[in-house]
Design a protein around this motif. Sequence first.
Motif, PDB file in Angstrom:
ATOM      1  N   ARG A  56      -2.778   7.069   3.360  1.00 39.61           N
ATOM      2  CA  ARG A  56      -3.769   6.013   3.167  1.00 39.61           C
ATOM      3  C   ARG A  56      -4.021   5.271   4.474  1.00 39.61           C
ATOM      4  O   ARG A  56      -3.083   4.908   5.183  1.00 39.61           O
ATOM      5  CB  ARG A  56      -3.283   5.027   2.106  1.00 39.61           C
ATOM      6  N   LEU A  57      -5.285   5.021   4.771  1.00 43.33           N
ATOM      7  CA  LEU A  57      -5.669   4.294   5.978  1.00 43.33           C
ATOM      8  C   LEU A  57      -6.049   2.869   5.596  1.00 43.33           C
ATOM      9  O   LEU A  57      -6.913   2.653   4.738  1.00 43.33           O
ATOM     10  CB  LEU A  57      -6.841   4.995   6.662  1.00 43.33           C
ATOM     11  N   VAL A  58      -5.413   1.890   6.239  1.00 41.66           N
ATOM     12  CA  VAL A  58      -5.667   0.482   5.937  1.00 41.66           C
ATOM     13  C   VAL A  58      -6.370  -0.185   7.116  1.00 41.66           C
ATOM     14  O   VAL A  58      -5.865  -0.182   8.243  1.00 41.66           O
ATOM     15  CB  VAL A  58      -4.352  -0.267   5.632  1.00 41.66           C
TER      16      VAL A  58
ATOM     17  N   PHE B 223       0.810  -1.212   0.000  1.00 38.22           N
ATOM     18  CA  PHE B 223       0.000   0.000   0.000  1.00 38.22           C
ATOM     19  C   PHE B 223       0.848   1.269   0.000  1.00 38.22           C
ATOM     20  O   PHE B 223       0.338   2.356  -0.273  1.00 38.22           O
ATOM     21  CB  PHE B 223      -0.916   0.019   1.229  1.00 38.22           C
ATOM     22  N   SER B 224       2.122   1.156   0.331  1.00 40.84           N
ATOM     23  CA  SER B 224       2.961   2.338   0.521  1.00 40.84           C
ATOM     24  C   SER B 224       3.821   2.655  -0.700  1.00 40.84           C
ATOM     25  O   SER B 224       4.407   1.762  -1.308  1.00 40.84           O
ATOM     26  CB  SER B 224       3.865   2.145   1.750  1.00 40.84           C
ATOM     27  N   LYS B 225       3.910   3.940  -1.029  1.00 44.58           N
ATOM     28  CA  LYS B 225       4.786   4.395  -2.099  1.00 44.58           C
ATOM     29  C   LYS B 225       6.110   4.933  -1.558  1.00 44.58           C
ATOM     30  O   LYS B 225       7.147   4.843  -2.216  1.00 44.58           O
ATOM     31  CB  LYS B 225       4.091   5.474  -2.926  1.00 44.58           C
TER      32      LYS B 225
ATOM     33  N   ARG C  18      -9.636   9.386   9.861  1.00 46.87           N
ATOM     34  CA  ARG C  18      -9.489   9.963   8.520  1.00 46.87           C
ATOM     35  C   ARG C  18      -9.501  11.490   8.566  1.00 46.87           C
ATOM     36  O   ARG C  18      -8.766  12.149   7.823  1.00 46.87           O
ATOM     37  CB  ARG C  18     -10.609   9.453   7.611  1.00 46.87           C
TER      38      ARG C  18
ATOM     39  N   HIS D 161      -3.156  12.767   1.865  1.00 46.57           N
ATOM     40  CA  HIS D 161      -2.293  11.870   1.094  1.00 46.57           C
ATOM     41  C   HIS D 161      -1.946  10.580   1.842  1.00 46.57           C
ATOM     42  O   HIS D 161      -1.361   9.668   1.259  1.00 46.57           O
ATOM     43  CB  HIS D 161      -0.985  12.576   0.732  1.00 46.57           C
TER      44      HIS D 161
ATOM     45  N   ASP E 190       3.144   7.390   4.598  1.00 42.13           N
ATOM     46  CA  ASP E 190       2.043   7.605   3.653  1.00 42.13           C
ATOM     47  C   ASP E 190       0.954   6.545   3.784  1.00 42.13           C
ATOM     48  O   ASP E 190      -0.045   6.581   3.055  1.00 42.13           O
ATOM     49  CB  ASP E 190       2.561   7.644   2.217  1.00 42.13           C
ATOM     50  N   THR E 191       1.155   5.595   4.713  1.00 46.47           N
ATOM     51  CA  THR E 191       0.189   4.521   4.937  1.00 46.47           C
ATOM     52  C   THR E 191       0.101   4.248   6.424  1.00 46.47           C
ATOM     53  O   THR E 191       1.129   4.120   7.100  1.00 46.47           O
ATOM     54  CB  THR E 191       0.607   3.231   4.199  1.00 46.47           C
TER      55      THR E 191
END
Length: 269
Positions: free
Chosen positions: A207-209, A108-110, A199, A205, A182-183
């Motif tokens: 992301r919530l997992v 999920f992470s960039k 959230r 930017h 970022d995640t």
Amino acid sequence: MIGVFDSGFGGLTILQKLRHTLPQYDYLYLGDNARAPYGSRSFETIYRYTLQSVRELFHRGCPLVILACNTASAKALRSIQQQVLPVEFPDRRVLGIVRPTAEEIGNFSKTGHIGIFATAGTVSSNSYVLEISHFFPNLKVTQHACPMWVPLVEYGERGTEGARFFVKKDVDQLLAADPEIDTVLLACTHYPLLEDEIRAALPPHVRLVVQGDIVADKTLDYLKRHVDMENRLSKGGSVHYLTTDTAEFFKKGAFRFGMENISAESLTF
């Protein structure tokens, strides 16, 4: 039946995802509500409580048990799998939710930087850090314990100004520890009920997992790969509930998790 265990109500978020992805199976949920929360308890206590509950689910005919509790998965699963099952229950299986989540979170992470919100027990175990390192050795993982979040959910405080205050405080502390995150993973099954507050506190930017979907998909994959176990599971689409507290207490708590008209059987160890 597929047994689903949690220290309290949080595992209901996992159960809901399991029933959505695998609706044909029968489920037996056990919440150890009388002794929750597990997050701040010792390794020995969590192991003892979890093993008692697993044995109860085995006794009631569950060949497969899922520990839908991050703290129990982090502190009790491996010992049960390695020390108890081979000796007492060689034909039964217990699965956790830490490893299947760790197998996917890096995708999920960039930036290669993720944050984890969890209980103090899960954080101190370092289970996520260790498991993630097996699959994503270059991923930087920053953990943050949120001791107020479970009580906020359990006492029906989500959506309040107090909930927003504590959530924002923890989010800010995590991101201050590593601004490149970022995640963010919610590594406690209670935390999805605070998803709106989380959230709102996170930058757009990030992301919530939420791990419920991951666990459900991984369980589906497990049953496809283990046909002998899949054939042992009954398929009536039913769900039954057990609690170590009173049935009325469980019914009220389950309502906060969006589940109405729940009836549970009360048991004691």
